[in-house]
Design a protein around this motif. Structure first.
Motif, PDB file in Angstrom:
ATOM      1  N   LEU A   1       0.803  -1.227   0.000  1.00 53.35           N
ATOM      2  CA  LEU A   1       0.000   0.000   0.000  1.00 53.35           C
ATOM      3  C   LEU A   1       0.833   1.273   0.000  1.00 53.35           C
ATOM      4  N   SER A   2       1.885   1.343   0.825  1.00 50.98           N
ATOM      5  CA  SER A   2       2.488   2.673   1.032  1.00 50.98           C
ATOM      6  C   SER A   2       4.013   2.698   0.976  1.00 50.98           C
ATOM      7  N   GLU A   3       4.633   1.593   0.565  1.00 48.40           N
ATOM      8  CA  GLU A   3       6.100   1.580   0.576  1.00 48.40           C
ATOM      9  C   GLU A   3       6.689   2.624  -0.376  1.00 48.40           C
TER      10      GLU A   3
ATOM     11  N   THR B   1      -7.573  13.097  -5.837  1.00 45.72           N
ATOM     12  CA  THR B   1      -6.458  13.952  -6.252  1.00 45.72           C
ATOM     13  C   THR B   1      -6.169  14.923  -5.122  1.00 45.72           C
ATOM     14  N   SER B   2      -4.882  15.193  -4.867  1.00 44.01           N
ATOM     15  CA  SER B   2      -4.560  16.236  -3.898  1.00 44.01           C
ATOM     16  C   SER B   2      -4.456  17.550  -4.662  1.00 44.01           C
ATOM     17  N   SER B   3      -5.271  18.527  -4.297  1.00 46.82           N
ATOM     18  CA  SER B   3      -5.230  19.779  -5.068  1.00 46.82           C
ATOM     19  C   SER B   3      -3.997  20.599  -4.715  1.00 46.82           C
ATOM     20  N   SER B   4      -3.458  20.411  -3.505  1.00 42.74           N
ATOM     21  CA  SER B   4      -2.302  21.232  -3.120  1.00 42.74           C
ATOM     22  C   SER B   4      -0.975  20.579  -3.508  1.00 42.74           C
ATOM     23  N   ARG B   5      -0.959  19.263  -3.677  1.00 44.10           N
ATOM     24  CA  ARG B   5       0.303  18.572  -3.984  1.00 44.10           C
ATOM     25  C   ARG B   5       0.110  17.655  -5.187  1.00 44.10           C
ATOM     26  N   PRO B   6       0.329  18.189  -6.420  1.00 45.83           N
ATOM     27  CA  PRO B   6       0.035  17.413  -7.630  1.00 45.83           C
ATOM     28  C   PRO B   6       0.880  16.150  -7.769  1.00 45.83           C
TER      29      PRO B   6
ATOM     30  N   GLU C   1      -9.940   2.047   9.128  1.00 48.06           N
ATOM     31  CA  GLU C   1      -9.889   2.736   7.839  1.00 48.06           C
ATOM     32  C   GLU C   1      -8.754   3.748   7.896  1.00 48.06           C
ATOM     33  N   ARG C   2      -7.861   3.701   6.913  1.00 51.97           N
ATOM     34  CA  ARG C   2      -6.642   4.526   6.959  1.00 51.97           C
ATOM     35  C   ARG C   2      -6.453   5.317   5.671  1.00 51.97           C
ATOM     36  N   THR C   3      -5.919   6.526   5.801  1.00 50.73           N
ATOM     37  CA  THR C   3      -5.699   7.400   4.636  1.00 50.73           C
ATOM     38  C   THR C   3      -4.230   7.798   4.538  1.00 50.73           C
ATOM     39  N   ASN C   4      -3.663   7.660   3.349  1.00 54.13           N
ATOM     40  CA  ASN C   4      -2.264   8.054   3.098  1.00 54.13           C
ATOM     41  C   ASN C   4      -2.175   8.958   1.882  1.00 54.13           C
ATOM     42  N   MET C   5      -1.117   9.773   1.869  1.00 54.79           N
ATOM     43  CA  MET C   5      -0.730  10.465   0.652  1.00 54.79           C
ATOM     44  C   MET C   5       0.208   9.528  -0.101  1.00 54.79           C
TER      45      MET C   5
ATOM     46  N   GLN D   1      10.364   5.784   4.765  1.00 54.61           N
ATOM     47  CA  GLN D   1      10.340   6.980   5.622  1.00 54.61           C
ATOM     48  C   GLN D   1      11.014   6.724   6.966  1.00 54.61           C
ATOM     49  N   HIS D   2      11.028   5.443   7.402  1.00 57.17           N
ATOM     50  CA  HIS D   2      11.492   5.171   8.763  1.00 57.17           C
ATOM     51  C   HIS D   2      12.936   4.676   8.845  1.00 57.17           C
ATOM     52  N   HIS D   3      13.486   4.197   7.724  1.00 56.64           N
ATOM     53  CA  HIS D   3      14.824   3.609   7.884  1.00 56.64           C
ATOM     54  C   HIS D   3      15.815   3.943   6.764  1.00 56.64           C
TER      55      HIS D   3
ATOM     56  N   TYR E   1       7.329   6.400  12.696  1.00 54.61           N
ATOM     57  CA  TYR E   1       6.091   5.744  12.245  1.00 54.61           C
ATOM     58  C   TYR E   1       4.939   6.315  13.076  1.00 54.61           C
ATOM     59  N   GLY E   2       3.837   6.661  12.381  1.00 53.92           N
ATOM     60  CA  GLY E   2       2.698   7.264  13.070  1.00 53.92           C
ATOM     61  C   GLY E   2       2.214   6.430  14.250  1.00 53.92           C
ATOM     62  N   ASP E   3       2.251   5.100  14.101  1.00 50.98           N
ATOM     63  CA  ASP E   3       1.769   4.261  15.199  1.00 50.98           C
ATOM     64  C   ASP E   3       2.693   4.312  16.409  1.00 50.98           C
TER      65      ASP E   3
HETATM   66  C1  LIG Z   1       1.959  15.027   4.721  1.00 48.93           C
HETATM   67  C2  LIG Z   1       2.018  16.533   5.029  1.00 48.93           C
HETATM   68  C3  LIG Z   1       3.420  17.045   4.734  1.00 48.93           C
HETATM   69  C4  LIG Z   1       1.085  17.224   4.107  1.00 48.93           C
HETATM   70  O1  LIG Z   1       1.110  18.582   4.462  1.00 48.93           O
HETATM   71  P1  LIG Z   1       0.448  19.688   3.567  1.00 48.93           P
HETATM   72  O2  LIG Z   1       0.563  20.960   4.306  1.00 48.93           O
HETATM   73  O3  LIG Z   1       0.907  19.565   2.175  1.00 48.93           O
HETATM   74  O4  LIG Z   1      -0.991  19.212   3.423  1.00 48.93           O
HETATM   75  P2  LIG Z   1      -2.348  19.166   4.213  1.00 48.93           P
HETATM   76  O5  LIG Z   1      -3.083  20.385   3.797  1.00 48.93           O
HETATM   77  O6  LIG Z   1      -2.225  18.835   5.659  1.00 48.93           O
HETATM   78  O7  LIG Z   1      -2.971  17.900   3.468  1.00 48.93           O
HETATM   79  C5  LIG Z   1      -2.693  17.615   2.085  1.00 48.93           C
HETATM   80  C6  LIG Z   1      -3.940  17.021   1.487  1.00 48.93           C
HETATM   81  O8  LIG Z   1      -4.274  15.835   2.203  1.00 48.93           O
HETATM   82  C7  LIG Z   1      -5.646  15.921   2.673  1.00 48.93           C
HETATM   83  N1  LIG Z   1      -5.737  15.255   3.970  1.00 48.93           N
HETATM   84  C8  LIG Z   1      -5.019  15.520   5.068  1.00 48.93           C
HETATM   85  N2  LIG Z   1      -5.394  14.701   6.068  1.00 48.93           N
HETATM   86  C9  LIG Z   1      -6.370  13.896   5.573  1.00 48.93           C
HETATM   87  C10 LIG Z   1      -7.139  12.834   6.102  1.00 48.93           C
HETATM   88  N3  LIG Z   1      -7.001  12.442   7.373  1.00 48.93           N
HETATM   89  N4  LIG Z   1      -8.041  12.237   5.306  1.00 48.93           N
HETATM   90  C11 LIG Z   1      -8.202  12.623   4.004  1.00 48.93           C
HETATM   91  N5  LIG Z   1      -7.478  13.621   3.433  1.00 48.93           N
HETATM   92  C12 LIG Z   1      -6.577  14.244   4.217  1.00 48.93           C
HETATM   93  C13 LIG Z   1      -5.937  17.415   2.776  1.00 48.93           C
HETATM   94  O9  LIG Z   1      -7.317  17.654   2.692  1.00 48.93           O
HETATM   95  C14 LIG Z   1      -5.143  17.973   1.616  1.00 48.93           C
HETATM   96  O10 LIG Z   1      -5.917  17.817   0.435  1.00 48.93           O
HETATM   97  P3  LIG Z   1      -5.699  18.814  -0.819  1.00 48.93           P
HETATM   98  O11 LIG Z   1      -4.269  18.610  -1.305  1.00 48.93           O
HETATM   99  O12 LIG Z   1      -6.673  18.345  -1.833  1.00 48.93           O
HETATM  100  O13 LIG Z   1      -5.930  20.198  -0.288  1.00 48.93           O
HETATM  101  C15 LIG Z   1       1.574  16.878   6.488  1.00 48.93           C
HETATM  102  O14 LIG Z   1       0.199  16.577   6.644  1.00 48.93           O
HETATM  103  C16 LIG Z   1       2.352  16.116   7.508  1.00 48.93           C
HETATM  104  O15 LIG Z   1       3.503  16.406   7.777  1.00 48.93           O
HETATM  105  N6  LIG Z   1       1.715  15.103   8.140  1.00 48.93           N
HETATM  106  C17 LIG Z   1       2.393  14.200   9.036  1.00 48.93           C
HETATM  107  C18 LIG Z   1       2.672  12.922   8.276  1.00 48.93           C
HETATM  108  C19 LIG Z   1       3.393  11.920   9.157  1.00 48.93           C
HETATM  109  O16 LIG Z   1       4.439  12.211   9.731  1.00 48.93           O
HETATM  110  N7  LIG Z   1       2.789  10.685   9.276  1.00 48.93           N
HETATM  111  C20 LIG Z   1       3.352   9.658  10.113  1.00 48.93           C
HETATM  112  C21 LIG Z   1       4.653   9.116   9.587  1.00 48.93           C
HETATM  113  S1  LIG Z   1       4.558   8.383   7.955  1.00 48.93           S
HETATM  114  C22 LIG Z   1       4.082   6.754   8.322  1.00 48.93           C
HETATM  115  O17 LIG Z   1       3.941   6.393   9.465  1.00 48.93           O
HETATM  116  C23 LIG Z   1       3.882   5.863   7.146  1.00 48.93           C
HETATM  117  C24 LIG Z   1       3.446   4.431   7.389  1.00 48.93           C
HETATM  118  C25 LIG Z   1       2.344   4.261   8.388  1.00 48.93           C
HETATM  119  O18 LIG Z   1       4.549   3.622   7.761  1.00 48.93           O
HETATM  120  C26 LIG Z   1       2.915   3.933   6.045  1.00 48.93           C
HETATM  121  O19 LIG Z   1       1.748   4.219   5.746  1.00 48.93           O
HETATM  122  O20 LIG Z   1       3.661   3.308   5.314  1.00 48.93           O
END
Ligand SMILES: CC(C)(COP(=O)(O)OP(=O)(O)OC[C@H]1O[C@@H](n2cnc3c(N)ncnc32)[C@H](O)[C@@H]1OP(=O)(O)O)[C@@H](O)C(=O)NCCC(=O)NCCSC(=O)C[C@](C)(O)C(=O)O
Length: 360
Positions: free
Chosen positions: A102-104, A139-144, A168-172, A255-257, A273-275
């Motif tokens: 899913l997210s590697e 689509t992310s409107s802010s991050r193409p 239910e989980r959401t990732n970029m 992201q983690h290693h 890692y978020g968890d």
């Molecule tokens: C990613 C960053 C840079 C984006 O920061 P930003 O300022 O660019 O963006 P934002 O405005 O916060 O969000 C970007 C887009 O995502 C949407 N969005 C936002 N949240 C949600 C949500 N819950 N559900 C649905 N949509 C969401 C939000 O609406 C927006 O949509 P748009 O682009 O169309 O305007 C910033 O949010 C950030 O730094 N977040 C922290 C990320 C982080 O550190 N996560 C944990 C570590 S990664 C991880 O654990 C990995 C894992 C578990 O191993 C693994 O999945 O593989």
């Protein structure tokens, strides 16, 4: 060797090797955004046997020291046969198994909701099989260069097929091809002139039993007050928490290693890692309460990155307490916010837990 013999290539010569690297294809891992379509069902190949070692490593490093998960007598008092697998480790292991597919590719974890444990308590030795269904893609409107994907993931006991963890989980997720957008994010929201202000008074419960939370909510009722407090413990992130714990759940997210690749990413470094972040904050909160059982988690969001050297603290708001008539415990709904050394929120989410009643 004579002059006429062809020279063999020295692949380890630095110039030769640099040229070879430039020309070599990379055998890719993980999936780009384009690989996901709403309704797809993915049965994850990696599996994991939940071990006592894994459970204890996760709990000790995230400061979750509830004796029911460590000692048989304490476990039996709580109605378990033996120390069970902790719900945080079960959640992380269910997620870790999914990462390769899913997210590697480098997808940041944005949020999660409806984390539930529908089966019987889970014990060491349980083999986990995990599947995910694509709920939506956007689509992310802010991050193409990214899209946003939501999956429903279910972890099953491989022997009984019973669902033991679901969420239910959401990732970029990075796109293979960035899309054209209307030029980027919406303008920053204006601060409302008469925006909501914090309550005048913050009430702290006197103790960690159900009655203490109920009494604190009653004290705050009908006043400009909230039951809200911070926890003293902090946990500075290092190699074990940032890289070791996710790898112990088979979470292969770079992201983690992989500090080399992450140097060029938005975080500029490997990230926790978020968890691990949320479990550490929950560990701090649980150290100030008498947890009986975890029920579920909702509205979890990760606000900014946690990187090595950052310290994770926790803040708690008590939202509701309900006496369900159960003899041992009552139900409490919390909001927990993890924050860093600069007081910036890094995680927030709500949690429902049964909290022990004060022994009479
Ligand atoms: C990613 C960053 C840079 C984006 O920061 P930003 O300022 O660019 O963006 P934002 O405005 O916060 O969000 C970007 C887009 O995502 C949407 N969005 C936002 N949240 C949600 C949500 N819950 N559900 C649905 N949509 C969401 C939000 O609406 C927006 O949509 P748009 O682009 O169309 O305007 C910033 O949010 C950030 O730094 N977040 C922290 C990320 C982080 O550190 N996560 C944990 C570590 S990664 C991880 O654990 C990995 C894992 C578990 O191993 C693994 O999945 O593989």
């Amino acid at each position: 060797m004579t002059e006429d013999e062809p020279k063999s290539i020295d692949w380890t010569d630095s110039d030769t090797f640099a040229r070879a690297l430039e020309r070599a294809d990379t055998r890719e891992k993980g999936n780009y955004f384009e690989a996901f379509e709403e309704g797809d069902l993915i049965e994850h190949d990696p599996g994991l046997t939940l071990t006592r070692w894994g459970n204890e490593a996760w709990m000790s490093q995230t400061l979750n020291h509830d004796p029911a998960y460590w000692r048989t007598d304490a476990a039996r008092e709580r109605g378990f046969d033996e120390p069970p697998i902790h719900p945080d480790y079960l959640t992380a292991a269910t997620l870790g198994i999914t990462v390769e597919e899913l997210s590697e590719k480098g997808g940041y974890f944005l949020g999660r909701t409806d984390v539930r444990f529908p089966g019987a308590p889970v014990y060491a030795g349980t083999e986990l099989h995990v599947e995910s269904e694509v709920v939506s893609t956007a689509t992310s409107s802010s991050r193409p260069e990214y899209g946003i994907v939501t999956w429903r993931t279910r972890g099953r006991d491989a022997e009984t097929d019973e669902v033991v963890c679901s969420y239910e989980r959401t990732n970029m997720i990075p796109r293979r091809e960035p899309v054209a957008t209307d030029g980027g994010g919406a303008a920053a929201a204006e601060e409302p002139e008469n925006g909501p202000s914090l309550p005048d008074e913050f009430v702290t419960p006197d103790g960690g039993y159900f009655e203490d939370f109920l009494a604190a909510l009653e004290r705050a009722d009908d006043r400009d007050a909230a039951v809200a407090y911070r926890h003293e413990r902090g946990r500075t992130q290092g190699d074990l928490t940032v890289a070791g714990l996710p790898l112990s759940t088979l979470n292969t997210a770079k992201q983690h290693h992989n500090a080399d690749v992450m140097a060029d990413s938005p975080s500029g470094d490997i990230v926790t890692y978020g968890d691990v972040t949320r479990s550490t904050a929950l560990g701090h909160a649980r150290s100030d309460e008498r947890t009986y059982r975890e029920v579920g988690f909702d509205d979890e969001q990760f606000h900014t990155f946690v990187t090595p050297g950052d310290t994770v603290y926790a803040f708690t708001r008590v939202l509701e307490a309900e006496n369900t008539g159960r003899e041992e415990a009552g139900t409490v709904r919390f909001e927990h916010i993890a924050f860093n050394q600069d007081d910036e929120p890094v995680y927030s989410g709500t949690r429902i837990a049964e909290i022990q009643k004060r022994p009479s």
